[in-house]
Design an enzyme around this catalytic site. Structure first.
Site, PDB file in Angstrom:
ATOM      1  N   CYS A 132       0.819  -1.208   0.044  1.00 41.77           N
ATOM      2  CA  CYS A 132       0.022   0.060   0.002  1.00 41.77           C
ATOM      3  C   CYS A 132       0.898   1.351  -0.080  1.00 41.77           C
ATOM      4  CB  CYS A 132      -0.993   0.078   1.223  1.00 41.77           C
ATOM      5  SG  CYS A 132      -2.466  -1.180   0.882  1.00 41.77           S
ATOM      6  N   PRO A 265       8.441  -6.174  -4.667  1.00 42.24           N
ATOM      7  CA  PRO A 265       9.506  -4.876  -5.305  1.00 42.24           C
ATOM      8  C   PRO A 265      10.337  -4.317  -4.357  1.00 42.24           C
ATOM      9  CG  PRO A 265       7.182  -3.811  -4.879  1.00 42.24           C
ATOM     10  CD  PRO A 265       7.164  -5.560  -4.563  1.00 42.24           C
ATOM     11  N   TYR A 266      10.110  -4.527  -2.998  1.00 45.83           N
ATOM     12  CA  TYR A 266      11.096  -3.915  -1.968  1.00 45.83           C
ATOM     13  C   TYR A 266      11.966  -4.999  -1.364  1.00 45.83           C
ATOM     14  CZ  TYR A 266       8.124  -0.073  -3.219  1.00 45.83           C
ATOM     15  OH  TYR A 266       7.474   0.866  -3.877  1.00 45.83           O
ATOM     16  N   GLY A 267      13.093  -4.305  -0.578  1.00 49.78           N
ATOM     17  CA  GLY A 267      13.780  -5.271   0.024  1.00 49.78           C
ATOM     18  C   GLY A 267      12.815  -5.679   1.510  1.00 49.78           C
ATOM     19  N   GLU A 270       7.731  -2.484   6.139  1.00 51.56           N
ATOM     20  CA  GLU A 270       7.491  -2.512   7.701  1.00 51.56           C
ATOM     21  C   GLU A 270       6.090  -2.460   8.117  1.00 51.56           C
ATOM     22  OE1 GLU A 270       7.645   1.806   6.202  1.00 51.56           O
ATOM     23  OE2 GLU A 270       8.531   0.077   5.561  1.00 51.56           O
ATOM     24  N   HIS A 294      16.631  -2.553   9.704  1.00 53.09           N
ATOM     25  CA  HIS A 294      15.785  -1.440   9.027  1.00 53.09           C
ATOM     26  C   HIS A 294      14.367  -1.499   9.261  1.00 53.09           C
ATOM     27  CE1 HIS A 294      15.388   1.916   6.361  1.00 53.09           C
ATOM     28  NE2 HIS A 294      14.393   1.324   6.144  1.00 53.09           N
ATOM     29  N   GLU A 295      13.819  -2.698   9.175  1.00 54.12           N
ATOM     30  CA  GLU A 295      12.528  -2.678   9.311  1.00 54.12           C
ATOM     31  C   GLU A 295      12.118  -2.926  10.543  1.00 54.12           C
ATOM     32  OE1 GLU A 295      11.084  -2.320   6.421  1.00 54.12           O
ATOM     33  OE2 GLU A 295      12.672  -2.461   5.302  1.00 54.12           O
ATOM     34  N   HIS A 298      11.695   0.626  12.128  1.00 53.42           N
ATOM     35  CA  HIS A 298      10.548   1.292  11.543  1.00 53.42           C
ATOM     36  C   HIS A 298       9.400   1.508  12.572  1.00 53.42           C
ATOM     37  CE1 HIS A 298      10.780   2.998   7.565  1.00 53.42           C
ATOM     38  NE2 HIS A 298      11.361   2.064   6.888  1.00 53.42           N
ATOM     39  N   GLU A 317      12.384   7.452   6.718  1.00 48.82           N
ATOM     40  CA  GLU A 317      13.526   6.595   6.171  1.00 48.82           C
ATOM     41  C   GLU A 317      14.882   7.407   6.742  1.00 48.82           C
ATOM     42  OE1 GLU A 317      13.315   4.086   5.277  1.00 48.82           O
ATOM     43  OE2 GLU A 317      10.880   4.132   4.690  1.00 48.82           O
ATOM     44  N   ASP A 374       5.751   7.495  -5.869  1.00 44.44           N
ATOM     45  CA  ASP A 374       6.651   6.384  -6.321  1.00 44.44           C
ATOM     46  C   ASP A 374       7.619   6.776  -7.285  1.00 44.44           C
ATOM     47  OD1 ASP A 374       5.255   4.545  -4.879  1.00 44.44           O
ATOM     48  OD2 ASP A 374       4.166   3.685  -6.569  1.00 44.44           O
ATOM     49  N   TYR A 382      16.497   8.267   2.423  1.00 43.97           N
ATOM     50  CA  TYR A 382      17.327   7.132   3.266  1.00 43.97           C
ATOM     51  C   TYR A 382      18.718   7.867   3.838  1.00 43.97           C
ATOM     52  CZ  TYR A 382      13.869   3.958   1.704  1.00 43.97           C
ATOM     53  OH  TYR A 382      12.639   3.294   1.449  1.00 43.97           O
ATOM     54  N   ARG A 562      12.807  -7.099  -7.257  1.00 41.00           N
ATOM     55  CA  ARG A 562      13.222  -5.911  -6.163  1.00 41.00           C
ATOM     56  C   ARG A 562      13.788  -4.727  -6.768  1.00 41.00           C
ATOM     57  NH1 ARG A 562      17.527  -6.914  -1.297  1.00 41.00           N
ATOM     58  NH2 ARG A 562      17.570  -4.705  -0.308  1.00 41.00           N
ATOM     59  N   LYS A 564      15.516  -2.123  -6.361  1.00 41.76           N
ATOM     60  CA  LYS A 564      16.897  -1.880  -6.183  1.00 41.76           C
ATOM     61  C   LYS A 564      17.846  -2.536  -7.086  1.00 41.76           C
ATOM     62  CE  LYS A 564      20.454  -2.134  -2.449  1.00 41.76           C
ATOM     63  NZ  LYS A 564      20.675  -2.478  -1.192  1.00 41.76           N
TER      64      LYS A 564
END
Length: 608
Positions: A132, A265-267, A270, A294-295, A298, A317, A374, A382, A562, A564
């Site tokens: 989301c 799509p992300y590492g 959270e 990291h998560e 968050h 971030e 996006d 970050y 992903r 990245k």
């Protein structure tokens, strides 16, 4: 507008609680049911409510037994359509207002990805998951889709048996029964008692299993990944405890991890109580577990204290990267924190080079009027945010002075959303005796100037100096020098040092094909099971115009989604004449299986 990416006005009435009743239909690839939105009315004479929605079919809107008139406004290409609801009578400040909306999503809802059985590891059952952030919740449910609005939620989710449903909340119960058609179904009940912004509402449905990895943590995945994941994330509790030591109690109860299919799509994402992570973290040696740190971070910076709008994304971030590296410092030492900060600068440099030195998206505080968040996503919030915080820590007297400010920031703003101005005001309040020091900071430059920051801390070079020396040696080497390099040079490098060695080479002029060939014979980077190492190696090869790298690069963009990794590889493939047509052909072939966010961004990257 209150939030440039939202149609709603939460100053008139703000959602306090959401009650969800969903059925997941894999055949039609939709979610349907009812949401009840409980509002806190904040002004007198409120006669209408506007919500965010995107591609939803609204069947009925009601207040108690009264059916309310509603209208979907013109569709914006990014933000969807305002759902305008006319109330039966004006509501005044303090009144209770509960609106029920019966609806269904589109089969193309941007928040959801539907996977056929063949796209899963098990190959027997379909799979669905949500993403989301930033503004896709409105395609999953009508809501005030702004991070400035935080609400508790309860939910009931019905899925076909034997599938498992999980949400970003605590599971209360599950029941097995029969649908109206007589098919076996499972219904799950969830409760999220901590106020949560809409972008953190998350759902996954699939044939999932779990293993305990700590006293308050499980890891979930398809059974094909579960044992690898259990071992990879075994240090989760240590990271949670380190976070609590720095910024106070973990308030969310459960901290579970979900390893998603490769198209995620992300590492990591959270989502409260249930962090979503990419399977590209399964390196086999726990070397990429910093993403979990990291998560976990968050849970405080982002989830408990949230950016007011996406223009203040650095508050989420930048603080989270800063706290992540503090957590890793407690587990692996302060030199590791400095080393990872140094590596972060390479990532920041790449983002700024990609956008352009003067791009407004390289500012710390950005403007999003008529802009899809996006499109502005990069490492800038970050790493530039982290650099500011590290700079301030050194300026104000070091970790022992600055860490109490972090705790104070969390305690002052927990359960709320905060703007950059509020953050800065609190910084001055906390360091009231250091006002003259803070006044030396060029705040306008930090917040509003594009490009690299002008004041970069001098990080400890202990772990990076060997990476730098070897990268310089290869950059300057002639073919006659190749025999002087030995495979054992990397024997004492950890995974992060190998990543930094390759990352430093990426910042230099492209290598020759001959150097790539010589390095491969010595170091065997192509066989690495570490996705970060493999990604950097493939980029080096593509920049060297080594045709042998085209196929493995195309394989990597297909095997995982992903951003990245996928976006830079597609950019490199798309700008080289030798590989451009293959890249476009690969993208068009696999686009139907890609996440909608990934597909949309890569289409722009390839300029097709």
């Amino acid at each position: 507008k209150y939030d440039p990416t939202s149609f709603c006005d939460p100053t008139a009435a703000k959602i306090q609680h959401i009650n969800i009743d969903w059925t997941v239909d894999f055949e039609k690839k939709i979610v349907y049911g009812t949401v009840e939105l409980s509002f806190n009315v904040l002004q007198d004479g409120v006669s209408s409510i506007t919500l965010d929605s995107k591609d939803l079919t609204i069947k009925k809107v009601s207040y108690g037994e009264t059916v309310l008139i509603h209208n979907l406004g013109d569709k914006h290409k990014v933000f969807g359509s305002p759902l305008e609801i006319t109330l039966s009578a004006p509501f005044n400040k303090g009144d209770d207002l509960v609106i029920a909306i019966e609806y269904e999503t589109s089969s193309n809802a941007s928040a959801l990805q539907w996977l056929d059985a063949q796209q899963t590891a098990g190959k027997k059952h379909p799979y669905m998951f949500s993403q989301c952030q930033a503004i896709h919740a409105r395609s999953l449910l009508p809501c005030q889709d702004s991070p400035s609005v935080k609400a508790t939620y309860t939910s009931k989710v019905t899925v076909e048996a034997p599938l498992v449903a999980l949400m970003s909340a605590i599971q209360c119960w599950e029941k097995t029964g029969k649908s109206d058609k007589g098919e076996m179904v499972k219904t799950y009940k969830f409760d999220q008692k901590v106020p949560t912004p809409s972008y953190l509402i998350a759902i996954v449905v699939g044939l999932l299993e779990s293993r305990d990895i700590g006293p308050r943590s499980k890891v979930w995945s398809e059974k094909e990944f579960i044992e690898r994941a259990k071992d990879e994330f075994a240090e989760t509790e240590k990271m949670l405890a380190a976070g609590e030591e720095l910024v106070g109690p973990y308030v969310w109860g459960q901290y579970d991890l979900l390893v998603l299919p490769p198209s995620f799509p992300y590492g990591g994402m959270e989502n409260p109580c249930l962090t979503f992570v990419t399977p590209t973290l399964l390196a086999g040696d726990r070397s990429l577990a910093n993403v979990i740190a990291h998560e976990i971070a968050h849970s405080w910076t982002g989830n408990l204290v949230t950016n007011h709008t996406w223009e203040d994304f650095w508050l989420n971030e930048g603080h989270t990267v800063f706290l992540e590296r503090k957590i890793m410092s407690k587990l692996q030492g302060e030199k590791t924190r400095h080393f990872q900060a140094q590596m972060g600068l390479s990532s920041l440099r790449y983002s700024i080079d990609t956008f352009g030195e003067d791009s407004p998206y390289t500012k710390l505080v950005i403007k999003l009027e008529d802009v899809d968040p996006d499109d502005s996503f990069s490492s800038v919030p970050y790493e530039k945010g982290h650099t500011l915080l590290f700079f301030l820590e050194e300026l104000l007297g070091g970790p022992s002075v600055f860490e109490p400010f972090l705790l104070s920031y969390i305690n002052k703003f927990k359960y709320q959303s905060v703007s950059t101005a509020q953050w800065k005001d609190h910084l001055y309040e906390f360091f009231v005796d250091k006002k003259s020091v803070l006044d030396t900071v060029d705040w306008n430059d930090w917040f509003n100037s594009p490009g690299m920051p002008k004041n970069i801390p001098k990080y400890d070079q202990t772990l990076s100096k060997e990476c730098t020396a070897l990268a310089d040696k290869w950059a300057k080497a002639s073919p006659e020098d190749f025999s002087k390099f030995k495979a054992k040079e990397l024997d004492h490098f950890n995974s992060w040092q190998k990543m930094e060695f390759l990352g430093q080479l990426l910042l230099k002029d492209p290598l020759t094909k001959e150097k790539i060939s010589a390095m491969e014979k010595l170091y065997g980077f192509s066989d690495s099971g570490n996705s970060e190492i493999k990604f950097r190696w493939l980029r080096l090869g593509l920049r060297a115009k080594a045709t042998s790298m085209i196929k493995p690069a195309l394989d990597m963009v297909v095997e995982q989604g992903r951003l990245k990794f996928t976006r830079p590889l597609y950019r490199d493939l798309g700008t080289w004449e030798e590989s451009r047509n293959q890249a476009i052909e690969c993208f068009m072939k696999h686009k139907p299986c890609m996440h909608s966010t990934t597909a949309g961004l890569i289409k722009k990257d390839l300029k097709i």
